[in-house]
Design a protein around this motif. Structure first.
Motif, PDB file in Angstrom:
ATOM      1  N   VAL A 131     -37.554  -4.495  33.965  1.00  0.00           N
ATOM      2  CA  VAL A 131     -39.233  -4.225  34.309  1.00  0.00           C
ATOM      3  C   VAL A 131     -39.632  -5.725  33.664  1.00  0.00           C
ATOM      4  O   VAL A 131     -39.431  -5.503  32.142  1.00  0.00           O
ATOM      5  CB  VAL A 131     -40.262  -3.481  34.288  1.00  0.00           C
ATOM      6  N   ILE A 132     -39.646  -6.619  33.769  1.00  0.00           N
ATOM      7  CA  ILE A 132     -40.072  -7.695  32.406  1.00  0.00           C
ATOM      8  C   ILE A 132     -41.781  -8.442  33.323  1.00  0.00           C
ATOM      9  O   ILE A 132     -41.954  -8.377  33.708  1.00  0.00           O
ATOM     10  CB  ILE A 132     -38.773  -8.873  32.962  1.00  0.00           C
ATOM     11  N   ASP A 133     -41.620  -9.593  32.255  1.00  0.00           N
ATOM     12  CA  ASP A 133     -43.223 -10.309  32.415  1.00  0.00           C
ATOM     13  C   ASP A 133     -44.072  -9.527  32.473  1.00  0.00           C
ATOM     14  O   ASP A 133     -44.527  -9.888  33.925  1.00  0.00           O
ATOM     15  CB  ASP A 133     -42.309 -11.735  33.522  1.00  0.00           C
TER      16      ASP A 133
ATOM     17  N   VAL B  59     -31.266 -23.545  27.607  1.00  0.00           N
ATOM     18  CA  VAL B  59     -30.956 -23.905  28.600  1.00  0.00           C
ATOM     19  C   VAL B  59     -32.080 -23.157  29.428  1.00  0.00           C
ATOM     20  O   VAL B  59     -32.242 -22.363  29.649  1.00  0.00           O
ATOM     21  CB  VAL B  59     -29.438 -23.444  29.418  1.00  0.00           C
ATOM     22  N   LEU B  60     -32.802 -24.117  30.518  1.00  0.00           N
ATOM     23  CA  LEU B  60     -33.991 -24.216  31.214  1.00  0.00           C
ATOM     24  C   LEU B  60     -33.357 -22.913  32.214  1.00  0.00           C
ATOM     25  O   LEU B  60     -32.800 -22.791  32.800  1.00  0.00           O
ATOM     26  CB  LEU B  60     -34.438 -25.014  31.452  1.00  0.00           C
ATOM     27  N   LEU B  61     -34.047 -21.517  32.292  1.00  0.00           N
ATOM     28  CA  LEU B  61     -33.942 -21.301  33.148  1.00  0.00           C
ATOM     29  C   LEU B  61     -34.284 -20.961  34.253  1.00  0.00           C
ATOM     30  O   LEU B  61     -36.090 -22.068  34.339  1.00  0.00           O
ATOM     31  CB  LEU B  61     -34.705 -19.187  32.672  1.00  0.00           C
ATOM     32  N   PRO B  62     -33.919 -20.582  35.345  1.00  0.00           N
ATOM     33  CA  PRO B  62     -35.037 -21.263  37.157  1.00  0.00           C
ATOM     34  C   PRO B  62     -35.714 -20.101  37.008  1.00  0.00           C
ATOM     35  O   PRO B  62     -35.528 -19.196  36.510  1.00  0.00           O
ATOM     36  CB  PRO B  62     -34.224 -21.234  38.001  1.00  0.00           C
ATOM     37  N   GLY B  63     -36.611 -20.075  38.495  1.00  0.00           N
ATOM     38  CA  GLY B  63     -37.680 -19.646  38.767  1.00  0.00           C
ATOM     39  C   GLY B  63     -38.701 -19.499  37.555  1.00  0.00           C
ATOM     40  O   GLY B  63     -39.124 -20.241  36.443  1.00  0.00           O
ATOM     41  N   GLY B  64     -39.887 -18.629  37.766  1.00  0.00           N
ATOM     42  CA  GLY B  64     -40.320 -18.307  37.029  1.00  0.00           C
ATOM     43  C   GLY B  64     -41.561 -19.437  36.907  1.00  0.00           C
ATOM     44  O   GLY B  64     -42.127 -19.934  37.559  1.00  0.00           O
ATOM     45  N   LYS B  65     -42.161 -19.394  36.023  1.00  0.00           N
ATOM     46  CA  LYS B  65     -43.434 -21.138  35.701  1.00  0.00           C
ATOM     47  C   LYS B  65     -42.159 -21.120  35.111  1.00  0.00           C
ATOM     48  O   LYS B  65     -43.140 -22.211  35.047  1.00  0.00           O
ATOM     49  CB  LYS B  65     -44.226 -19.969  34.553  1.00  0.00           C
ATOM     50  N   GLY B  66     -41.272 -21.946  35.062  1.00  0.00           N
ATOM     51  CA  GLY B  66     -40.203 -23.137  34.665  1.00  0.00           C
ATOM     52  C   GLY B  66     -40.722 -23.212  32.956  1.00  0.00           C
ATOM     53  O   GLY B  66     -40.246 -24.284  32.587  1.00  0.00           O
ATOM     54  N   VAL B  67     -40.695 -22.329  32.456  1.00  0.00           N
ATOM     55  CA  VAL B  67     -41.221 -22.401  30.858  1.00  0.00           C
ATOM     56  C   VAL B  67     -40.234 -21.526  29.952  1.00  0.00           C
ATOM     57  O   VAL B  67     -40.177 -21.793  29.246  1.00  0.00           O
ATOM     58  CB  VAL B  67     -42.246 -22.721  30.880  1.00  0.00           C
ATOM     59  N   ALA B  68     -39.185 -20.846  30.332  1.00  0.00           N
ATOM     60  CA  ALA B  68     -38.644 -19.913  29.964  1.00  0.00           C
ATOM     61  C   ALA B  68     -36.987 -20.644  29.382  1.00  0.00           C
ATOM     62  O   ALA B  68     -36.478 -20.826  30.712  1.00  0.00           O
ATOM     63  CB  ALA B  68     -38.628 -18.767  30.275  1.00  0.00           C
ATOM     64  N   TRP B  69     -36.458 -19.961  28.163  1.00  0.00           N
ATOM     65  CA  TRP B  69     -35.234 -20.732  28.213  1.00  0.00           C
ATOM     66  C   TRP B  69     -34.560 -19.943  27.731  1.00  0.00           C
ATOM     67  O   TRP B  69     -34.469 -18.269  26.641  1.00  0.00           O
ATOM     68  CB  TRP B  69     -35.431 -22.167  27.052  1.00  0.00           C
TER      69      TRP B  69
END
Length: 292
Positions: free
Chosen positions: A203-205, A40-50
């Motif tokens: 702390v992520i990304d 499922v595509l996750l909201p936010g960020g760059k829009g590329v994380a699932w």
């Protein structure tokens, strides 16, 4: 300080050495990481994380950085002061599958209104990684963010559009040499610290830079003042950090030069320009008052 509707450009690219074959992670990638359910595509960020089961799967941007970061985060001891998104190996023991990486899903949501908590989490994280040597891959970085960083530290000349130069000139005039120890730091803390009740912040990304820790804090403060409705007293609350005024000056040069490269000369809207103006005045005053 009025709210700004301008979106900060995330550091979307390093040097892209591995490219995924599709926007959605392929079935072979999901299988490689032991995922059973559809992503499922996750909201936010760059829009590329699932999100896939208990994992977050996303495309690799810069392979050398991904592999280095995975080894570091895998070995990092648990802390009562912060959490991290632990990287996950494939079933074959690799950190990357066909241009995709995976990490454990961590509980929490970003809250850019908690600026002091973001800074405290960053400081704790930096203390935990203080002994890491400088990563060799930093010399290969070639993108707007690494360019802006090098300009900020006077490793490259200041070259920008006329609009950007109007913002940069007082910062360049206020910049002075500093003698601080550098280490690996997280260069984009706001929005990348997650909060969950009863848990330490996560702390992520992590975009990796080799700079003084007070610079990383200054970037977070500059972003909070420009984009997240922070009040000017945020600067005073953290003025005990080393060479604080000079770090703020460099943080703003870094962001403005990067924005100029990402958006181009025509991308400077009135709101974008005015978001920086009062923060530049605060930073140069701090740098010129004898304490920076």
């Amino acid at each position: 300080m009025p709210a700004s509707t301008v979106l900060r450009p995330s550091r979307a690219f390093r040097v892209l050495t591995v490219a995924p074959s599709a926007n959605r992670p392929p079935e072979a990638v999901l299988t490689a990481f032991g995922v059973n359910n559809g992503p499922v595509l996750l909201p936010g960020g760059k829009g590329v994380a699932w999100r896939a089961d208990h994992l977050v799967v996303k495309p690799v941007e810069f392979l050398a950085e991904t592999l280095w970061r995975a080894e570091v985060l895998h070995a990092l001891p648990n802390s009562a002061e912060f959490r991290v998104a632990r990287p996950i190996r494939t079933v074959d023991g690799a950190w990357v599958a066909d241009g995709w990486e995976a990490s454990l899903l961590v509980a929490g949501e970003p809250d850019v209104s908690r600026q002091d908590d973001v800074l405290r989490a960053g400081i704790a994280f930096h203390a935990a990684i203080v002994d890491l040597p400088r990563p060799a891959f930093l010399d290969q970085c070639n993108d707007p963010w690494s360019y802006g960083d090098r300009v900020a530290w006077d490793e490259l000349p200041v070259q920008a559009s006329a609009v950007a130069m109007g913002l940069l000139q007082p910062l360049v005039d206020a910049r002075r040499p500093v003698d601080l120890i550098s280490q690996v730091v997280h260069g984009d803390l706001p929005g990348n610290v997650l909060f969950a009740d009863g848990l330490p912040p996560a702390v992520i990304d992590w975009p990796v830079y080799w700079r003084p820790t007070s610079w990383a804090s200054a970037v977070a403060v500059a972003d909070a003042l420009c984009w997240y409705d922070a009040q000017p007293d945020l600067i005073a609350r953290w003025s005990h950090l080393p060479r604080w005024g000079q770090m703020l000056v460099r943080a703003l040069i870094y962001r403005i030069v990067t924005d100029d490269v990402v958006f181009g000369p025509t991308g400077w809207t009135a709101d974008h320009f005015s978001a920086y103006r009062p923060v530049i005045e605060l930073a140069t005053a701090c740098a010129n008052d004898g304490s920076g």
